[in-house]
Scaffold this active site. Structure first.
Site, short mmCIF file in Angstrom:
data_model
loop_
_atom_site.label_atom_id
_atom_site.label_comp_id
_atom_site.label_asym_id
_atom_site.label_seq_id
_atom_site.Cartn_x
_atom_site.Cartn_y
_atom_site.Cartn_z
N GLU A 110 1.99 -4.19 15.11
CA GLU A 110 3.29 -4.38 15.05
C GLU A 110 3.84 -3.68 16.45
O GLU A 110 3.39 -2.98 17.21
CB GLU A 110 3.68 -3.67 13.63
CG GLU A 110 2.75 -4.41 12.39
CD GLU A 110 3.58 -4.09 11.21
OE1 GLU A 110 4.73 -3.63 11.42
OE2 GLU A 110 2.85 -4.25 10.26
N LYS B 68 0.81 -1.36 -0.11
CA LYS B 68 0.10 -0.20 0.08
C LYS B 68 0.85 1.23 0.16
O LYS B 68 0.43 2.29 -0.66
CB LYS B 68 -1.02 0.04 1.25
CG LYS B 68 -0.15 -0.09 2.61
CD LYS B 68 -1.10 -0.54 3.61
CE LYS B 68 -0.24 -1.50 4.80
NZ LYS B 68 -0.73 -2.43 5.44
N VAL C 265 -5.48 -3.19 0.00
CA VAL C 265 -6.69 -2.12 0.67
C VAL C 265 -7.49 -3.15 1.32
O VAL C 265 -8.13 -4.01 0.40
CB VAL C 265 -7.44 -1.25 -0.32
CG1 VAL C 265 -8.45 -0.51 0.55
CG2 VAL C 265 -6.62 -0.16 -1.06
N LYS D 157 -4.21 3.73 2.40
CA LYS D 157 -5.22 2.78 1.50
C LYS D 157 -6.42 3.76 0.82
O LYS D 157 -7.04 3.49 -0.06
CB LYS D 157 -5.81 1.88 2.66
CG LYS D 157 -4.64 0.86 3.04
CD LYS D 157 -5.45 0.33 4.49
CE LYS D 157 -4.49 -0.97 5.04
NZ LYS D 157 -4.72 -1.25 6.42
N GLU E 225 -5.09 -5.39 -5.28
CA GLU E 225 -6.25 -5.44 -4.53
C GLU E 225 -6.00 -5.77 -3.00
O GLU E 225 -6.54 -5.19 -2.15
CB GLU E 225 -7.30 -6.71 -4.87
CG GLU E 225 -8.55 -6.99 -4.21
CD GLU E 225 -9.71 -5.88 -4.47
OE1 GLU E 225 -10.03 -5.74 -5.64
OE2 GLU E 225 -10.00 -5.16 -3.25
N1 LIG Z 1 0.73 -8.50 7.46
C1 LIG Z 1 -0.67 -8.13 6.70
O1 LIG Z 1 -1.52 -8.33 7.40
C2 LIG Z 1 -0.64 -7.22 5.49
C3 LIG Z 1 -1.93 -6.94 5.03
C4 LIG Z 1 -2.05 -6.19 3.68
C5 LIG Z 1 -0.92 -5.94 3.07
N2 LIG Z 1 0.27 -5.95 3.56
C6 LIG Z 1 1.47 -5.64 3.14
O2 LIG Z 1 2.18 -6.81 2.36
C7 LIG Z 1 3.50 -6.70 2.43
C8 LIG Z 1 4.18 -7.63 3.36
O3 LIG Z 1 3.79 -7.65 4.72
P1 LIG Z 1 4.18 -8.94 5.62
O4 LIG Z 1 3.42 -8.40 6.86
O5 LIG Z 1 4.12 -10.00 5.24
O6 LIG Z 1 5.85 -8.39 5.87
P2 LIG Z 1 6.51 -9.43 6.57
O7 LIG Z 1 6.19 -10.48 7.62
O8 LIG Z 1 7.64 -8.54 7.53
O9 LIG Z 1 7.58 -10.16 5.72
C9 LIG Z 1 8.41 -9.49 4.70
C10 LIG Z 1 9.20 -10.31 3.65
O10 LIG Z 1 10.08 -9.63 2.86
C11 LIG Z 1 11.38 -10.02 2.89
N3 LIG Z 1 12.09 -8.83 2.65
C12 LIG Z 1 11.90 -7.60 3.31
N4 LIG Z 1 12.73 -6.72 2.64
C13 LIG Z 1 13.55 -7.51 1.97
C14 LIG Z 1 14.62 -7.29 0.91
N5 LIG Z 1 15.24 -5.67 1.14
N6 LIG Z 1 15.39 -7.96 0.47
C15 LIG Z 1 14.75 -9.22 0.19
N7 LIG Z 1 13.64 -9.60 1.12
C16 LIG Z 1 13.24 -8.84 1.86
C17 LIG Z 1 11.54 -10.58 4.26
O11 LIG Z 1 12.58 -11.64 4.37
P3 LIG Z 1 12.94 -12.29 5.77
O12 LIG Z 1 11.94 -13.35 5.99
O13 LIG Z 1 14.20 -12.91 5.61
O14 LIG Z 1 13.04 -11.27 6.72
C18 LIG Z 1 10.14 -11.25 4.57
O15 LIG Z 1 9.89 -12.58 4.12
C19 LIG Z 1 3.72 -5.17 2.99
O16 LIG Z 1 3.75 -4.22 1.88
C20 LIG Z 1 2.45 -4.85 3.86
O17 LIG Z 1 2.21 -3.52 3.73
C21 LIG Z 1 0.50 -6.91 4.64
#
Ligand SMILES: NC(=O)c1ccc[n+]([C@@H]2O[C@H](COP(=O)([O-])OP(=O)(O)OC[C@H]3O[C@@H](n4cnc5c(N)ncnc54)[C@H](OP(=O)(O)O)[C@@H]3O)[C@@H](O)[C@H]2O)c1
Length: 342
Positions: free
Chosen positions: A180, A95, A122, A195, A119
Site C-alpha cells: 500500500e 483483521k 488471516v 493475524k 476466515e
Molecule cells: N486487500 C486485500 O488483499 C485484503 C486481504 C485480506 C483482508 N483484507 C481486509 O479487507 C478489508 C477491505 O480491504 P480492501 O483492500 O478491499 O480496502 P479498500 O480497497 O480500501 O476498500 C474499502 C471499501 O470500503 C469503503 N469504505 C471505507 N470506509 C468507509 C466508510 N466509512 N463508509 C462507507 N464506506 C467505506 C470504501 O468506499 P469507496 O470505494 O467509496 O472509497 C471502499 O469501497 C480490510 O479490513 C482489509 O484489512 C484485505
C-alpha cells in the site's frame, strides 16, 4: 433467496460482488455501502444498490447476511455489532477489528445465535482457521508459524533474488500493487501480529491481546543480512509464531528469522503466504497459497458466506482451550529469531 448487504466495494468488495454476480447460489445483493457513490464501480454493482449510510441496510428486514469488507475500526465495529444484535449472520475480512474485539464479537454472536465468520482475515485464500477448527481439531497444537504478510515476503524475496535494497524492493512492491501507499503496518510487523492473534485463538482456544505479541518488523533488514544468511544456507523470512511455552502460556512473536533453505517456510517466495501447524497427531502440516488480493480474499469471504447460509442461524460452537502435547519432541520447528545488524 438470501438477502446480502455488502459493506465496502474496494479491492475485496468488488471481487465479492463479481463472485456473487457470477455464481447462482441463491444470494440477492440488496445494498452496497461505500464512501463515494460517484466512483466508478464494477458492473456487478448496479448504481441503485449504492448507499453511504451504513445504518440503512440494517433497517431492511430482507437482509440476512452482512459482509463487512470496509476495514477500519468504525463504522465497521458498530455495523457488525448492530447486525449480530439483530441476529444477522456476519462475514468479515477485518483483521484489525477482529484482533482487537474478536472476544467480544464472538460472545455477542454466540449470545444472539448468529454466525460470525472471519476466515478472510488471516492468510487470504488459505483456509487455515477452518483447518484448525475442523480437520485438525483433534490435535493438541504445539505451535503455529507462518508467513502471514505478502508485502514483506515479496520485499525479502526481491532483496534476496534481485539484490535490491529495502527501499527499492518496496518501490517495486508498490508499483505491482503488492504494497500500500502507506506500508507502515506491513513493514513493522503489525499486520502479521493482528493475524497471529486470530490464528492463536484458533490454535489454542484463547483470545490474547495484541500487546502480547513481541513484534519486530523488517525495517532494519539489510542486503548484508540477506547475503550472510545465503552464505550460511539460510533465507530470511518474517515469521509470525504462536507457541506453547512454560506453564501452558502462549508465546506470540513476529520477527525476521534466518531459516534453513530446506525449511518449508523458507521456500515461500514473493507475495505467497504459508502456515505451518505442529500438532501431536498430524505432525507438521503446511498450508500455502495466495494470502491477499481481491479474488483470493473473496474466495475466503464467499466460503464463509456459504457457511453462514448453511448454518441457518446456528452460530459456530465456542472453541475449546487446547493443551500442550505430551508427545512434544522438544525439537524446534523453527530456529530462534535472527539478530539483525544495525
Ligand atoms: N486487500 C486485500 O488483499 C485484503 C486481504 C485480506 C483482508 N483484507 C481486509 O479487507 C478489508 C477491505 O480491504 P480492501 O483492500 O478491499 O480496502 P479498500 O480497497 O480500501 O476498500 C474499502 C471499501 O470500503 C469503503 N469504505 C471505507 N470506509 C468507509 C466508510 N466509512 N463508509 C462507507 N464506506 C467505506 C470504501 O468506499 P469507496 O470505494 O467509496 O472509497 C471502499 O469501497 C480490510 O479490513 C482489509 O484489512 C484485505
Amino acid at each position: 433467496m438470501i438477502g446480502v448487504a455488502l459493506y465496502g466495494c474496494g479491492t475485496v468488495g468488488s471481487a465479492v460482488a463479481e463472485a456473487l454476480a457470477t455464481r447462482a447460489d441463491g444470494f440477492e445483493l440488496r445494498h452496497v455501502v461505500v464512501r463515494d457513490p460517484h466512483r466508478l464501480r464494477t458492473a456487478a454493482v448496479p448504481r441503485a444498490l449504492l448507499r453511504t449510510d451504513w445504518r440503512a441496510p440494517l433497517a431492511d428486514p430482507g437482509v440476512q447476511v452482512v459482509i463487512e469488507v470496509m476495514g477500519g475500526a468504525e463504522p465497521a465495529g458498530s455495523l457488525i455489532r448492530g447486525a449480530l444484535r439483530t441476529g444477522r449472520q456476519v462475514v468479515t475480512a477485518n483483521k484489525a477489528l477482529i484482533a482487537a474485539a474478536g472476544a467480544e464479537l464472538e460472545a455477542l454472536a454466540w449470545a444472539r445465535g448468529a454466525f460470525l465468520g472471519y476466515e478472510a482475515a488471516v492468510a487470504g485464500a488459505i483456509p487455515v482457521l477452518d483447518a484448525l477448527r475442523g480437520p485438525l481439531a483433534a490435535n493438541r497444537i504445539r505451535r503455529v508459524a507462518g508467513i502471514l504478510n505478502g508485502t514483506t515476503n515479496y520485499i525479502l524475496t526481491r532483496m534476496e533474488e534481485d539484490l535490491l535494497d529495502l527501499p527499492a524492493a518496496l518501490r517495486q512492491a508498490q508499483e505491482l500493487g503488492f504494497a500500500e501507499a502507506d506500508p507502515g503496518a506491513d513493514l513493522s510487523g503489525r499486520d502479521a501480529a493482528q493475524k497471529l492473534v486470530i490464528l492463536a485463538r484458533h490454535a489454542f482456544g484463547r483470545w490474547l491481546p495484541l500487546e502480547r505479541v513481541r513484534c519486530e518488523g523488517i525495517e532494519a533488514v539489510t542486503g548484508g543480512d540477506i547475503d550472510d544468511a545465503l552464505r550460511a544456507g539460510e533465507r530470511i523470512r518474517l515469521v509470525a509464531e504462536a507457541s506453547l511455552g512454560d506453564d501452558d502460556e502462549v508465546v506470540l512473536e513476529v520477527a525476521p528469522r534466518a531459516l534453513p533453505a530446506v525449511h518449508p517456510l523458507a521456500a515461500v517466495r514473493n507475495e505467497t503466504n504459508a502456515v505451518a501447524v505442529e500438532g501431536d497427531l498430524c505432525g507438521v502440516v503446511v498450508l500455502a497459497g495466495p494470502g491477499a488480493g481481491g479474488k483470493a480474499t473473496a474466495s475466503a469471504v464467499y466460503g464463509d458466506l456459504l457457511r453462514a447460509a448453511g448454518s441457518r442461524g446456528r452460530p459456530l460452537a465456542p472453541l475449546r482451550t487446547r493443551h500442550p502435547s505430551p508427545l512434544s519432541t522438544g525439537t524446534d520447528m523453527l530456529p530462534s529469531p535472527i539478530v539483525i545488524s544495525s
